[in-house]
Scaffold this active site. Structure first.
Site, PDB file in Angstrom:
ATOM      1  N   SER A 173      39.348 -10.744 -61.168  1.00 15.81           N
ATOM      2  CA  SER A 173      39.844 -10.095 -59.953  1.00 15.81           C
ATOM      3  C   SER A 173      41.003 -10.903 -59.397  1.00 15.81           C
ATOM      4  O   SER A 173      41.104 -12.113 -59.641  1.00 15.81           O
ATOM      5  CB  SER A 173      38.722 -10.016 -58.907  1.00 15.81           C
ATOM      6  OG  SER A 173      39.222  -9.601 -57.644  1.00 15.81           O
ATOM      7  N   TYR A 186      32.108 -13.786 -53.558  1.00 15.58           N
ATOM      8  CA  TYR A 186      32.782 -13.013 -54.615  1.00 15.58           C
ATOM      9  C   TYR A 186      33.976 -13.793 -55.158  1.00 15.58           C
ATOM     10  O   TYR A 186      34.158 -13.903 -56.378  1.00 15.58           O
ATOM     11  CB  TYR A 186      33.215 -11.663 -54.059  1.00 15.58           C
ATOM     12  CG  TYR A 186      33.823 -10.726 -55.068  1.00 15.58           C
ATOM     13  CD1 TYR A 186      33.012  -9.989 -55.932  1.00 15.58           C
ATOM     14  CD2 TYR A 186      35.202 -10.570 -55.163  1.00 15.58           C
ATOM     15  CE1 TYR A 186      33.574  -9.114 -56.866  1.00 15.58           C
ATOM     16  CE2 TYR A 186      35.765  -9.709 -56.087  1.00 15.58           C
ATOM     17  CZ  TYR A 186      34.946  -8.987 -56.939  1.00 15.58           C
ATOM     18  OH  TYR A 186      35.509  -8.125 -57.864  1.00 15.58           O
TER      19      TYR A 186
END
Length: 306
Positions: A173, A186
Site C-alpha cells: 500500500s 495498518y
C-alpha cells in the site's frame, strides 16, 4: 577490486541503466510468457484478488485461490474458468494462522505442484485510531498483512530458489511508504510488508537467484469496499483507484518484472519528496494532501479481508 576501478564501474553502469530506462520510455519492455505457471493468490474471494485471478487466467495459468470466504472463491473460480484458466483450485485458508498456511501449502504442493508465482494479496484494516484499536485487532492486522507473507514465502520460496525461477508479488500500500493519521496499525503492517519483500529480494540477488523476481505494489486507496467512506482531498492528484485498472497494472508489472509499482503515478513524486523534505515541510505537505483527514469518514465493510 580496488576503490578506483569499482567506482568507475558503478559510474559507467549508472549511465547505462539511466540510458536503458530512457530507451524503455519509447520501446516497451518485452512481456514474459507465464502460460502454464502455477499462480497462488491469497485473498482471492473478492476485490483485487478476484480481478487479478481473472487477468492471470486469461494468460493461461494454473490458478490456486486462497481465502477465508469459500463462496467468494467459488465465484472467483467460475469467473477465472470463463477467462481461460487452464485449471483452477481453491482452498480455505486463514493466512493469519502459520500452521494452517503450512498445512494448506503442503496440500497445494501435493495436489497442484510447486507454486511459481506467489501473490500475497490478503489484507485487513481496522480503521481505528491507535489508542482506540483493541489489541486483538492490532495483532490480527499484523498477522494478516505482514506475518502471512513470512509463512507463504517459507512454504513456496524453496522450490523457486531450487529452480531459480519464480515471482513474488507483494500487494502492499502507499500507506507502507507514508504514514497516515488514523491508520497506525495498518501503516506499520504495510511498511513491514514492503521492507520484508525488499530484503528478501536483495537476498535472492545476492545469492545469484536472479531468476526469482520481486514486485512490490503500493497503491493509494482502491474502490473495492475495504476503505468505503474514505474521501480524497485532491481527486485529480490522488484519485480513489479503479480496481480493474489496478489489477491490469499489477499484471503488467509482473509480466515486465517491474520491482516497484506505485499507483497513481503521483505517488512516485510524493514518496520521493517525503524522503528529502525537512520534517516540518513534510508534515505540511501531508496536511495539504489530506493525510490528516483521510480516515475521518471511514466506514469500511463488515468483512474486511480482501
Amino acid at each position: 577490486m580496488n576503490f578506483l576501478l569499482e567506482t568507475i564501474q558503478v559510474l559507467l553502469l549508472s549511465i547505462w541503466y539511466n540510458v536503458e530506462s530512457f530507451i524503455h520510455l519509447f520501446i516497451p519492455i518485452k512481456k514474459k510468457n507465464i502460460a502454464g505457471e502455477v499462480v497462488l493468490i491469497s485473498g482471492s474471494g473478492s476485490g483485487i484478488g478476484r480481478l487479478m485471478a481473472q487477468e492471470f487466467a486469461a494468460l493461461g495459468t494454473v490458478l490456486v485461490l486462497w481465502d477465508i470466504n469459500q463462496e467468494g472463491m467459488k465465484e472467483t473460480a467460475r469467473l477465472a474458468k470463463q477467462s481461460g484458466a487452464s485449471r483452477v483450485h481453491y482452498y480455505l485458508c486463514d493466512c493469519s494462522d502459520k500452521n494452517e498456511v503450512y498445512r494448506v501449502a503442503d496440500q497445494v504442493k501435493r495436489e497442484v505442484g510447486d507454486v511459481s508465482i506467489l501473490v500475497n494479496n490478503a489484507g485487513i484494516v481496522t480503521g481505528k485510531k491507535f489508542m482506540d484499536a483493541p489489541d486483538s485487532l492490532i495483532e490480527k492486522t499484523v498477522e494478516v498483512n505482514t506475518m502471512a507473507h513470512f509463512w507463504t514465502y517459507k512454504a513456496f520460496l524453496p522450490a523457486m530458489i531450487a529452480n531459480n525461477h519464480g515471482h513474488l508479488v507483494s500487494i502492499a500500500s502507499s500507506a507502507g511508504l507514508i504514514g497516515v493519521n488514523g491508520l497506525a496499525d495498518y501503516c506499520a503492517s504495510k511498511f513491514a510488508a514492503v521492507g520484508f519483500a525488499e530484503s528478501v529480494g536483495l537476498e535472492l540477488v545476492a545469492t545469484g537467484k536472479d531468476g526469482v523476481k520481486t514486485t512490490i505494489v503500493c497503491p493509494y486507496f482502491i474502490n473495492t469496499g475495504m476503505f468505503d467512506g474514505c474521501q480524497t482531498k485532491w481527486p485529480r492528484l490522488l484519485p480513489i483507484l479503479d480496481p480493474d485498472y489496478v489489477a491490469k497494472k499489477i499484471i503488467h508489472a509482473v509480466l515486465t518484472d517491474q520491482v516497484y509499482l506505485l499507483l497513481p503515478k503521483s505517488m512516485y513524486l510524493i514518496a520521493a519528496l517525503k524522503n528529502i523534505l525537512p520534517m516540518k515541510l513534510g508534515i505540511l505537505l501531508g496536511q495539504y494532501l489530506g493525510a490528516f483527514n483521510l480516515m475521518d469518514t471511514f466506514k469500511g465493510r463488515s468483512r474486511k479481508q480482501d
